[in-house]
Each structure stands twice: as structure tokens, then as C-alpha cells.
Scaffold this active site. Sequence first.
Site: not given
Ligand code: GAR
Length: 219
Positions: A13, A90, A109, A145
Site C-alpha cells: 500500500s 521485512m 517504520h 530502524d
Molecule cells: C507498513 O506499515 C510499514 O510501515 C511496515 O510494514 C507495512 C507495510 O505495508 N514496515 C515495517 O514494519 C518495517 N520495519 P504495505 O506493504 O501495505 O506498504
Amino acid sequence: MTRIGVLISGSGSNLQSIIDTIKAGKINGEVVVVISNDAVAYGLTRAENSGIRTAVVKHGDYNKRRDFDAELVRILRENRVELVVLAGFMRIIGATLLNAFPDRVINIHPALLPSFPGTDGQAQAFAYGVKLAGCTVHFVDEEVDHGPIIIQAAVPVLSSDSKDDLKSRILSCEHKIFPHAIALYCDGKLRIEDRRVIIAGSDELLLAEESLISCPGLG
Ligand code: GAR
């Protein structure tokens, strides 16, 4: 036009918000490749729907992180990427990639760093009972982070919130500040001084940008 490579692991997203902001003409850059470590990540479909080249690099295929990173670097270089954007990626990236793109890797983050680094920052914040949560866009360094902070946005944690309510409120803010930070980078407005990121044109720009301070739940 800055050539942007986006690394994802899931829904994408944030990738979509970047693509949409570019389409709206608000970022002086283009996403030239999207790389996922998961072959079924929905973000790959989002990229394909926008005609963006995709690649899958499965971390399980590599014994050493260094080799995984080297394959990412190979693809990023092949696509002449100038800015690497971690959008829900990730995996921890190491020196191999960071040395190839010094001060050119940024991450989102879902917490107000330095609080709640690591996985599931939103759930950590919720469980801790903070009254303000949020998200952080930062340059990436070798600690998780940890790198210099570009933009943060805070959201309230309401008594009636479930963990998922908080997660989606934070995500809406991510979709605003991440493209904004990328636009600042592409306009050459970010300068790192020690740990501080100085924004040319000053923070007035951020305060004036209403979207950055209006979040669902605040009214
Ligand atoms: C998001 O909330 C991002 O901040 C988090 O993963 C999600 C990905 O959502 N990232 C982390 O936690 C990295 N440490 P998305 O695939 O819908 O963009």
C-alpha cells in the site's frame, strides 16, 4: 528525474501511495523497478498494474545475507537506480547494499523512532499504552530502524481503539509522509548533518502541508 527502486515484502500500500503521488506529478522521480523477497506479495501486482518492472529475490535461496544483498544490488544497478526505498520490506539489509547506495536508502517504520523499533511497531506501541503513536521515514544505516530521521507523523491512540484501528490510522499517515519525504529527496532538499536531516526551505513546508497533520480520529 530520480530513478527509484522500491523493495517490498507484502501488500504494497505504501508502494501504491508512491506510484499515485508520482502520477499526480508531485515527485520528481520514477519507480523503475520493484523487488520483492516474496513471490506472492500483492505489491508485485500493484507494480505490474502500473507497468513497472518487477523482480523476486527470495531470501530463502541464499545462505548468507551478503549474497542476498548482492543480488539486490545487481538488480538495482542493472536498472540504474539512484534511490532505494524500503516500503514494508521485512528483511534487514546490510553493508553490501548500504555501501553500494550510501545515504541513498530510506525506510518507513510504523512507530515514532527511537521507540518501538523492529517488527510490529504498531502492536508494540499499543501494548505499551502510549497515547501518541505514529510513523517515521528515515535514512537507513547498519542498525535496525536507526538512521537519521527525515519526517515523523504522530497520531493519537484512543481508548476505544483496537490494535487494528491504530494500525490503520498509522498506515494512513504513512501514505502521506512517505511520498512527501521521497519528493523532498528527489528535489535535493535533504542534507544529513551528523544525525540530523536538514530540510531546505525549512520545516515551514511541513507545517504548511495540511495533509501531514490531519489524521483520521483527530477530527
Ligand atoms: C507498513 O506499515 C510499514 O510501515 C511496515 O510494514 C507495512 C507495510 O505495508 N514496515 C515495517 O514494519 C518495517 N520495519 P504495505 O506493504 O501495505 O506498504
